[in-house]
Design a protein around this motif. Structure first.
Motif, mmCIF file in Angstrom:
data_model
loop_
_atom_site.group_PDB
_atom_site.id
_atom_site.type_symbol
_atom_site.label_atom_id
_atom_site.label_comp_id
_atom_site.label_asym_id
_atom_site.label_seq_id
_atom_site.Cartn_x
_atom_site.Cartn_y
_atom_site.Cartn_z
ATOM 1 N N LEU A 100 0.759 -1.259 -0.114
ATOM 2 C CA LEU A 100 0.176 -0.168 -0.048
ATOM 3 C C LEU A 100 0.786 1.401 -0.098
ATOM 4 O O LEU A 100 0.229 2.476 -0.239
ATOM 5 N N LYS A 101 2.224 1.056 0.557
ATOM 6 C CA LYS A 101 3.049 2.390 0.381
ATOM 7 C C LYS A 101 2.427 3.483 1.177
ATOM 8 O O LYS A 101 2.558 3.503 2.337
ATOM 9 N N GLU A 102 1.976 4.476 0.584
ATOM 10 C CA GLU A 102 1.846 5.529 1.060
ATOM 11 C C GLU A 102 0.410 5.546 1.790
ATOM 12 O O GLU A 102 -0.014 6.617 2.832
ATOM 13 N N LEU A 103 -0.066 4.637 1.832
ATOM 14 C CA LEU A 103 -1.707 4.483 2.668
ATOM 15 C C LEU A 103 -1.166 3.337 4.054
ATOM 16 O O LEU A 103 -2.161 3.518 4.773
ATOM 17 N N ARG A 104 -0.052 3.150 4.303
ATOM 18 C CA ARG A 104 0.260 2.587 5.488
ATOM 19 C C ARG A 104 1.342 3.088 6.262
ATOM 20 O O ARG A 104 2.389 3.688 5.565
ATOM 21 N N LYS A 105 1.511 2.840 7.525
ATOM 22 C CA LYS A 105 2.680 3.047 8.272
ATOM 23 C C LYS A 105 3.016 1.872 9.369
ATOM 24 O O LYS A 105 2.360 1.162 9.781
ATOM 25 N N ILE A 106 4.277 1.667 9.369
ATOM 26 C CA ILE A 106 4.680 0.221 9.856
ATOM 27 C C ILE A 106 5.431 0.660 11.061
ATOM 28 O O ILE A 106 6.165 1.834 11.067
ATOM 29 N N ASP A 107 5.260 -0.044 12.310
ATOM 30 C CA ASP A 107 6.056 0.077 13.306
ATOM 31 C C ASP A 107 6.459 -1.295 14.026
ATOM 32 O O ASP A 107 5.920 -2.454 13.634
ATOM 33 N N ARG A 108 7.032 -1.415 15.054
ATOM 34 C CA ARG A 108 7.326 -2.555 15.657
ATOM 35 C C ARG A 108 6.005 -3.501 15.879
ATOM 36 O O ARG A 108 6.199 -4.623 15.936
ATOM 37 N N ASP A 109 5.037 -2.969 16.257
ATOM 38 C CA ASP A 109 3.832 -3.649 16.862
ATOM 39 C C ASP A 109 3.082 -4.156 15.786
ATOM 40 O O ASP A 109 2.236 -5.181 15.838
ATOM 41 N N GLY A 110 3.035 -3.422 14.543
ATOM 42 C CA GLY A 110 2.057 -3.726 13.462
ATOM 43 C C GLY A 110 2.125 -2.741 12.423
ATOM 44 O O GLY A 110 3.043 -1.944 12.076
ATOM 45 N N VAL A 111 0.898 -2.792 11.640
ATOM 46 C CA VAL A 111 0.723 -1.779 10.342
ATOM 47 C C VAL A 111 -0.566 -1.168 10.586
ATOM 48 O O VAL A 111 -1.497 -1.810 10.820
ATOM 49 N N THR A 112 -0.520 0.299 10.500
ATOM 50 C CA THR A 112 -1.656 0.839 10.440
ATOM 51 C C THR A 112 -1.926 1.393 8.784
ATOM 52 O O THR A 112 -1.143 1.715 8.402
ATOM 53 N N PHE A 113 -3.161 1.084 8.405
ATOM 54 C CA PHE A 113 -3.380 1.313 7.110
ATOM 55 C C PHE A 113 -4.498 2.005 6.872
ATOM 56 O O PHE A 113 -5.627 1.765 7.495
ATOM 57 N N ARG A 114 -4.933 2.671 5.598
ATOM 58 C CA ARG A 114 -6.306 3.066 5.228
ATOM 59 C C ARG A 114 -6.804 2.280 4.114
ATOM 60 O O ARG A 114 -6.160 2.037 3.133
ATOM 61 N N SER A 115 -7.874 1.676 4.222
ATOM 62 C CA SER A 115 -8.501 0.899 3.067
ATOM 63 C C SER A 115 -8.661 1.680 1.901
ATOM 64 O O SER A 115 -9.251 2.875 1.927
ATOM 65 N N PRO A 116 -8.184 1.166 0.926
ATOM 66 C CA PRO A 116 -8.350 1.468 -0.477
ATOM 67 C C PRO A 116 -9.763 1.774 -1.010
ATOM 68 O O PRO A 116 -10.252 2.391 -2.110
ATOM 69 N N ILE A 117 -10.631 0.842 -0.339
ATOM 70 C CA ILE A 117 -12.101 0.702 -0.467
ATOM 71 C C ILE A 117 -12.882 1.964 -0.060
ATOM 72 O O ILE A 117 -13.638 2.779 -0.821
ATOM 73 N N ASP A 118 -12.530 2.408 1.267
ATOM 74 C CA ASP A 118 -13.538 3.258 1.799
ATOM 75 C C ASP A 118 -12.730 4.333 2.879
ATOM 76 O O ASP A 118 -13.301 5.509 3.312
ATOM 77 N N GLY A 119 -11.391 4.172 2.745
ATOM 78 C CA GLY A 119 -10.455 5.213 3.383
ATOM 79 C C GLY A 119 -10.510 5.031 5.039
ATOM 80 O O GLY A 119 -9.834 5.720 5.499
ATOM 81 N N ILE A 120 -11.216 4.007 5.590
ATOM 82 C CA ILE A 120 -11.411 3.882 7.012
ATOM 83 C C ILE A 120 -10.211 3.326 7.426
ATOM 84 O O ILE A 120 -9.337 2.614 6.609
ATOM 85 N N GLN A 121 -9.479 3.839 8.401
ATOM 86 C CA GLN A 121 -8.050 3.291 9.080
ATOM 87 C C GLN A 121 -8.238 1.892 9.750
ATOM 88 O O GLN A 121 -9.386 1.594 10.583
ATOM 89 N N HIS A 122 -7.155 0.971 9.661
ATOM 90 C CA HIS A 122 -7.211 -0.169 10.169
ATOM 91 C C HIS A 122 -6.148 -0.490 10.866
ATOM 92 O O HIS A 122 -4.930 0.240 10.266
#
Length: 374
Positions: A100-122
């Motif tokens: 996802l590149k620009e839609l996600r942020k990775i850290d030691r605990d996991g990955v936060t990203f926005r859905s390309p479908i509706d933009g909701i953060q997961h």
């Protein structure tokens, strides 16, 4: 009492085995059609079974976004939801999230990203990935990992691999062990032998029901992929199944079996079917080409799929050029049937200690090219 693997025969490094899951046995070497969103594209479930497939692949990322893992669980699990009573392996979602590149942020605990479908953060962590796969009722669950890009500097590959090993341990702790269900660890380390060794040792120390080789078929080329397998596969336990993720073309699969791999998945046969490409014993065909428009012969005279038994190249060419949906459906069925033919041939050759002869015949036939035009 988890998923079990029985090694039935070997020929050189090639292995013939059997995996027992909660939803039936899987004969190996095995190819898993990709059913990313709960469907093998352009195929009915019974059609997939008729090709000889005993296990399909689903995907955590896509199914968590739509329709949602909790919804699938409430409806009886993925087997019932997609009407596939046989085994299912679920990819952890790591590859899709990392892409996802620009839609996600990775850290030691996991990955936060926005859905390309509706933009909701997961938020996807190793524990949440395992939980989703449990809700889907996957027979084989994959550890959540960071799929290392290619090309990559060794320092970055090492950092990525060690993060994945940390996540593997957390995922193992979160996994609910049940009869007929299993968890696979994923070896990372790009094409660096010492990193692959470090990864394999870390995973075997944790202990998994099977071991996958990830981070290949991402642009490194077949020769380097085979070299990496030659250094990695001997490090994996012989009494557990070995899975090469995302591979590939027929020659990739045959070469990997030759190096001790048991399981494969790839979108190639289904994607090719939707783009007028057919895999055959004599190589690849493009049914869009005008050379086929008057050809009454089947795609492959030795193939038993419906496209080859009932239809000519001319008809398939017509369907493709007319953009009729039946064209991609028939070509997808043919490609999946041919891939399963390869797996049947490999299993029989290993059982009869004729693997070397089978490979020689396979390579010779692939090198002949298509039949000359009429």
């Amino acid at each position: 009492m988890s998923l079990s693997f029985e090694l039935l025969a070997t020929d050189g490094l090639a292995r013939r085995g059997r995996i027992a899951t909660a939803h039936g046995t899987v004969e190996t070497p095995a190819f898993m059609p990709v059913g990313t969103a709960g469907t093998v594209k352009a195929m009915m479930p019974q059609s997939v079974a008729e090709t000889g497939a005993e296990i399909v692949l689903g995907n955590t990322y896509h199914l968590m976004l739509r329709p949602g893992a909790e919804r699938v669980a409430a409806l009886g699990g993925l087997h019932k939801f997609m009407n596939w009573p046989r085994a299912i392996l679920t990819d952890s979602g790591g590859f899709q999230v990392m892409s996802l590149k620009e839609l996600r942020k990775i850290d030691r605990d996991g990955v936060t990203f926005r859905s390309p479908i509706d933009g909701i953060q997961h938020r996807l962590t190793p524990e949440r990935s395992i939980q989703i796969q449990h809700l889907l009722d996957a027979d084989i669950t994959m550890s959540f990992d960071e799929c290392t890009p290619w090309p990559v500097e060794k320092e970055d590959a090492a950092r990525s691999m060690r993060l994945s090993m940390d996540w593997a341990g957390r995922g193992k702790h979160a996994f609910v062990d049940r009869p007929g269900y299993g968890l696979f660890g994923i070896v990372q380390g790009s094409t660096f032998p010492d990193l692959r060794e470090e990864s394999a040792k870390a995973l075997t120390a944790i202990g998994f029901d099977g071991y996958a080789v990830g981070g290949l078929a991402v642009g490194e080329g077949q020769e380097l992929m085979f070299q990496t397998l030659e250094t990695t596969v001997p490090l994996l336990p012989a009494d557990r199944p070995r899975y090469l993720m995302g591979v590939g073309r027929p020659s990739d699969i045959v070469g990997a079996v030759r190096r001790g791999i048991d399981m494969f998945d790839c979108v190639m046969p289904t994607r090719a079917g939707r783009t007028a490409q057919a895999f055959t014993r004599r190589g690849e065909l493009n049914l869009r080409n005008a050379r086929h428009r008057d050809d009454p012969r089947p795609i492959d005279e030795r193939c038993g799929c419906p496209a080859c038994r009932h239809h000519s190249r001319a008809y398939l060419h017509h369907l493709i050029r007319s953009e009729e949906i039946l064209g991609p459906m028939l070509l997808t069925w043919h490609n999946l049937h041919y891939y399963q033919d390869i797996m049947r041939g490999l299993r029989a050759a290993i059982e009869t200690q004729s693997f070397g002869h089978w490979i020689a015949a396979f390579e010779q036939e692939q090198g002949r090219g298509d039949l000359p035009p009429l």
